[in-house]
Design a protein around this motif. Sequence first.
Motif, short mmCIF file in Angstrom:
data_model
loop_
_atom_site.label_atom_id
_atom_site.label_comp_id
_atom_site.label_asym_id
_atom_site.label_seq_id
_atom_site.Cartn_x
_atom_site.Cartn_y
_atom_site.Cartn_z
N ASP A 1 30.75 101.38 85.06
CA ASP A 1 29.46 100.88 84.59
C ASP A 1 29.23 99.44 85.03
O ASP A 1 28.11 99.05 85.38
CB ASP A 1 29.40 100.97 83.07
CG ASP A 1 29.44 102.41 82.58
OD1 ASP A 1 28.60 103.20 83.00
OD2 ASP A 1 30.34 102.72 81.78
N VAL A 2 30.30 98.65 85.02
CA VAL A 2 30.17 97.25 85.45
C VAL A 2 29.85 97.19 86.94
O VAL A 2 29.00 96.41 87.38
CB VAL A 2 31.46 96.47 85.14
CG1 VAL A 2 31.39 95.06 85.74
CG2 VAL A 2 31.66 96.37 83.62
N LEU A 3 30.52 98.02 87.74
CA LEU A 3 30.22 98.04 89.17
C LEU A 3 28.76 98.41 89.43
O LEU A 3 28.12 97.85 90.32
CB LEU A 3 31.15 99.03 89.89
CG LEU A 3 32.63 98.64 89.95
CD1 LEU A 3 33.44 99.74 90.61
CD2 LEU A 3 32.83 97.32 90.69
N MET A 4 28.24 99.34 88.62
CA MET A 4 26.84 99.73 88.78
C MET A 4 25.88 98.67 88.24
O MET A 4 24.67 98.78 88.41
CB MET A 4 26.60 101.06 88.06
CG MET A 4 27.37 102.23 88.67
SD MET A 4 26.88 102.58 90.38
CE MET A 4 25.34 103.43 90.12
N SER A 5 26.43 97.65 87.59
CA SER A 5 25.62 96.54 87.10
C SER A 5 25.59 95.36 88.06
O SER A 5 24.75 94.46 87.90
CB SER A 5 26.15 96.06 85.74
OG SER A 5 26.12 97.08 84.78
N LEU A 6 26.48 95.37 89.04
CA LEU A 6 26.55 94.21 89.94
C LEU A 6 25.26 93.96 90.73
O LEU A 6 24.91 92.80 90.97
CB LEU A 6 27.75 94.34 90.89
CG LEU A 6 29.13 94.21 90.22
CD1 LEU A 6 30.22 94.21 91.29
CD2 LEU A 6 29.22 92.95 89.37
N PRO A 7 24.52 95.00 91.17
CA PRO A 7 23.23 94.70 91.81
C PRO A 7 22.28 93.93 90.89
O PRO A 7 21.53 93.06 91.35
CB PRO A 7 22.68 96.08 92.15
CG PRO A 7 23.89 96.93 92.32
CD PRO A 7 24.86 96.44 91.28
N ALA A 8 22.33 94.23 89.59
CA ALA A 8 21.50 93.49 88.63
C ALA A 8 21.99 92.05 88.49
O ALA A 8 21.18 91.12 88.40
CB ALA A 8 21.53 94.19 87.27
N ILE A 9 23.30 91.86 88.47
CA ILE A 9 23.86 90.51 88.41
C ILE A 9 23.50 89.73 89.68
O ILE A 9 23.19 88.54 89.63
CB ILE A 9 25.38 90.56 88.22
CG1 ILE A 9 25.74 91.33 86.94
CG2 ILE A 9 25.97 89.16 88.20
CD1 ILE A 9 25.14 90.75 85.68
N GLU A 10 23.52 90.43 90.81
CA GLU A 10 23.13 89.80 92.07
C GLU A 10 21.67 89.36 92.02
O GLU A 10 21.31 88.27 92.48
CB GLU A 10 23.35 90.77 93.22
CG GLU A 10 23.14 90.19 94.61
CD GLU A 10 24.31 89.33 95.07
OE1 GLU A 10 24.22 88.81 96.19
OE2 GLU A 10 25.29 89.18 94.32
N LEU A 11 20.80 90.21 91.46
CA LEU A 11 19.40 89.86 91.29
C LEU A 11 19.25 88.63 90.41
O LEU A 11 18.45 87.72 90.69
CB LEU A 11 18.64 91.05 90.70
CG LEU A 11 17.17 90.82 90.34
CD1 LEU A 11 16.35 90.47 91.58
CD2 LEU A 11 16.60 92.07 89.66
N LEU A 12 20.03 88.58 89.35
CA LEU A 12 19.99 87.44 88.44
C LEU A 12 20.43 86.16 89.16
O LEU A 12 19.80 85.10 89.03
CB LEU A 12 20.91 87.72 87.26
CG LEU A 12 20.72 86.96 85.95
CD1 LEU A 12 19.32 87.15 85.41
CD2 LEU A 12 21.75 87.42 84.93
#
Length: 232
Positions: free
Chosen positions: A13-24
Amino acid sequence: MKVLALRMDRLGDVLMSLPAIELLRKSLPDNELALAVKPEVAEAIRPYLKSRSIQEWPVRNGQLEWTLARPQAAVVLNAAPRAYRQLFTKRVPVRFGMYSSLPSFLFLTDGLRQRRSRADRSEAIYNAELVASFLTSQGKPADFAGEYSPLVIPEDENEAAQAGRVLQELGVSGPFLVVHPGMGGSALNLSVESYVKLIRTAQRQHPFPLVLSRGPAAADRELTERLSQALP
């Protein structure tokens, strides 16, 4: 403004969140950014966090540890109820997240309604949409139109060597395609037939050897065995 993102569940789930963190990170290049994840997950993604100047926010037994300065905003991608309460009691001014559970309605100051259990899009898209909505609420540009760029986690030499030894034992060399069909049960999973279709489509685009990654649950083991039998 210091922004804390929370994704306090499993590695996948965290790996699938990294694009969102990158956007942030790209949308707030001059802001302090921290990410709260489980310690074992932080260890796996530490090279990425360092490369993006993202602080590790300490987590212990599902709770946030307040050894760092209080953030001005928090974006909850996933967290236990106690973490929602902590953000409230610590008086974090902006608490943004997905409205779904009772703690989210009680302790968030703003958020977005999402029905992720339907699994009608990628988890990565759900996370990026949530972050884009947060950025818009703060008057910041959010360069996201339903797609995201692939991410590369910088390599750690010791971990790469360890992974190489494991792959060698499996007889895998060179580029390979890995599929992890397991899941924790929080959403709908694909059928064996759908996984087979997905894998064959991916292999037409990337004709590499296939590696199936299996989770710890009995259902994961059964699904992986059925996939192994269904694939050539």
